[in-house]
Scaffold this motif. Structure first.
Motif, short mmCIF file in Angstrom:
data_model
loop_
_atom_site.label_atom_id
_atom_site.label_comp_id
_atom_site.label_asym_id
_atom_site.label_seq_id
_atom_site.Cartn_x
_atom_site.Cartn_y
_atom_site.Cartn_z
N ILE A 60 11.92 -11.31 -2.80
CA ILE A 60 12.23 -10.56 -1.58
C ILE A 60 13.31 -9.52 -1.85
O ILE A 60 13.19 -8.36 -1.44
N VAL A 61 14.34 -9.89 -2.57
CA VAL A 61 15.42 -8.95 -2.89
C VAL A 61 14.87 -7.80 -3.73
O VAL A 61 15.17 -6.63 -3.47
N ASP A 62 14.03 -8.11 -4.71
CA ASP A 62 13.46 -7.07 -5.58
C ASP A 62 12.61 -6.08 -4.76
O ASP A 62 12.77 -4.87 -4.90
N HIS A 63 11.73 -6.60 -3.92
CA HIS A 63 10.89 -5.70 -3.10
C HIS A 63 11.73 -4.96 -2.06
O HIS A 63 11.40 -3.82 -1.70
N GLY A 64 12.80 -5.60 -1.56
CA GLY A 64 13.67 -4.93 -0.60
C GLY A 64 14.45 -3.78 -1.23
O GLY A 64 14.64 -2.73 -0.63
N ARG A 65 14.86 -3.96 -2.47
CA ARG A 65 15.64 -2.92 -3.16
C ARG A 65 14.76 -1.85 -3.80
O ARG A 65 15.13 -0.69 -3.86
N ARG A 66 13.61 -2.26 -4.31
CA ARG A 66 12.71 -1.33 -4.98
C ARG A 66 11.31 -1.46 -4.37
O ARG A 66 10.40 -1.99 -4.98
N PRO A 67 11.17 -0.99 -3.13
CA PRO A 67 9.88 -1.17 -2.46
C PRO A 67 8.75 -0.44 -3.18
O PRO A 67 8.92 0.69 -3.63
N ARG A 68 7.64 -1.12 -3.29
CA ARG A 68 6.45 -0.52 -3.89
C ARG A 68 5.69 0.25 -2.80
O ARG A 68 5.71 -0.13 -1.64
N ASN A 69 5.00 1.28 -3.23
CA ASN A 69 4.15 2.07 -2.34
C ASN A 69 4.93 2.67 -1.16
O ASN A 69 4.41 2.77 -0.06
N PHE A 70 6.17 3.04 -1.40
CA PHE A 70 6.98 3.67 -0.37
C PHE A 70 6.77 5.17 -0.43
O PHE A 70 6.86 5.77 -1.49
N GLY A 71 6.48 5.76 0.71
CA GLY A 71 6.33 7.21 0.78
C GLY A 71 5.19 7.62 1.69
O GLY A 71 4.47 6.78 2.23
N GLU A 72 5.05 8.90 1.85
CA GLU A 72 4.00 9.47 2.71
C GLU A 72 2.65 9.36 2.03
O GLU A 72 2.55 9.35 0.79
N LEU A 73 1.61 9.35 2.84
CA LEU A 73 0.24 9.37 2.35
C LEU A 73 -0.48 10.51 3.09
O LEU A 73 -1.05 10.30 4.17
N PRO A 74 -0.39 11.74 2.52
CA PRO A 74 -0.89 12.91 3.25
C PRO A 74 -2.37 12.84 3.65
O PRO A 74 -2.75 13.38 4.68
N ASP A 75 -3.18 12.19 2.85
CA ASP A 75 -4.61 12.14 3.17
C ASP A 75 -5.00 10.81 3.83
O ASP A 75 -6.14 10.35 3.71
N ALA A 76 -4.06 10.23 4.58
CA ALA A 76 -4.33 8.96 5.26
C ALA A 76 -5.45 9.11 6.28
O ALA A 76 -5.55 10.13 6.96
N THR A 77 -6.28 8.09 6.35
CA THR A 77 -7.33 8.06 7.37
C THR A 77 -6.90 7.22 8.57
O THR A 77 -7.49 7.36 9.64
N HIS A 78 -5.90 6.37 8.36
CA HIS A 78 -5.38 5.51 9.42
C HIS A 78 -3.85 5.45 9.30
O HIS A 78 -3.33 5.43 8.19
N SER A 79 -3.17 5.38 10.44
CA SER A 79 -1.72 5.17 10.39
C SER A 79 -1.23 4.66 11.73
O SER A 79 -1.87 4.84 12.76
N ALA A 80 -0.09 4.02 11.68
CA ALA A 80 0.58 3.55 12.90
C ALA A 80 2.06 3.37 12.57
O ALA A 80 2.44 3.18 11.41
N ARG A 81 2.87 3.42 13.61
CA ARG A 81 4.31 3.25 13.47
C ARG A 81 4.75 2.17 14.45
O ARG A 81 4.26 2.11 15.57
N SER A 82 5.68 1.32 14.01
CA SER A 82 6.22 0.26 14.86
C SER A 82 7.73 0.19 14.72
O SER A 82 8.29 0.61 13.72
N TYR A 83 8.34 -0.39 15.74
CA TYR A 83 9.78 -0.50 15.81
C TYR A 83 10.16 -1.89 16.29
O TYR A 83 9.51 -2.42 17.20
N ASN A 84 11.14 -2.48 15.68
CA ASN A 84 11.65 -3.77 16.09
C ASN A 84 13.00 -3.55 16.79
O ASN A 84 14.01 -3.32 16.13
N PRO A 85 13.01 -3.60 18.13
CA PRO A 85 14.25 -3.31 18.84
C PRO A 85 15.34 -4.37 18.63
O PRO A 85 16.50 -4.10 18.89
#
Length: 146
Positions: A11-36
């Motif tokens: 968990i610490v490793d993925h939290g510090r060095r997240p994989r697949n982080f970044g924009e995906l310009p040719d995305a076919t699907h996307s959504a955004r969520s927020y945890n208040p």
């Protein structure tokens, strides 16, 4: 090294060095969520071809648990059929929320997140990326590509 320590390092490793982080310009699907409750924000973007997730990336900010869960999720669902990805998150959610660990072997590295269920305020941190994935799958940008 104890199994719990190994999971915590994951968990610490993925939290510090997240994989697949970044924009995906040719995305076919996307959504955004927020945890208040703690301010976590996640956007999941997918590129789907012939009903298979061929690429999954995320952006956002938040606690190590939310970032690690998003990172693990992007690795896990890439290459999955859409229905398989939904079922995978359903199993994980059931284990986190209902305590049903009968299919925990199918969760793979996500087992590392299961101790979070002992802290109910943090469950949303661990499941936010999965909820966002489901929302993204339900909202294709171009239905012809899904």
């Amino acid at each position: 090294m104890a199994l719990e320590e190994m999971y915590q390092e994951l968990i610490v490793d993925h939290g510090r060095r997240p994989r697949n982080f970044g924009e995906l310009p040719d995305a076919t699907h996307s959504a955004r969520s927020y945890n208040p409750l703690c301010g976590d924000e996640i956007e999941i973007s997918l590129r789907v071809q012939d009903g298979v997730i061929v690429q999954c990336k995320f952006t956002g900010c938040g606690c190590a648990i939310s970032q690690a869960a998003a990172s693990l999720l992007t690795e896990r669902v890439t290459g999955m059929k859409l229905e398989d990805a939904k079922q995978f998150f359903g199993r994980f959610r059931s284990a986190m929320v209902d305590g049903d660990v009968s299919e925990s072997e199918a969760l793979g590295e996500f087992v590392a997140l299961l101790p979070v269920r002992e802290y109910p305020m943090r469950v949303k941190c661990a499941t936010l990326a999965g909820h966002t994935l489901i929302a993204a799958l339900e909202h294709p940008k171009d239905a012809g590509n899904a």
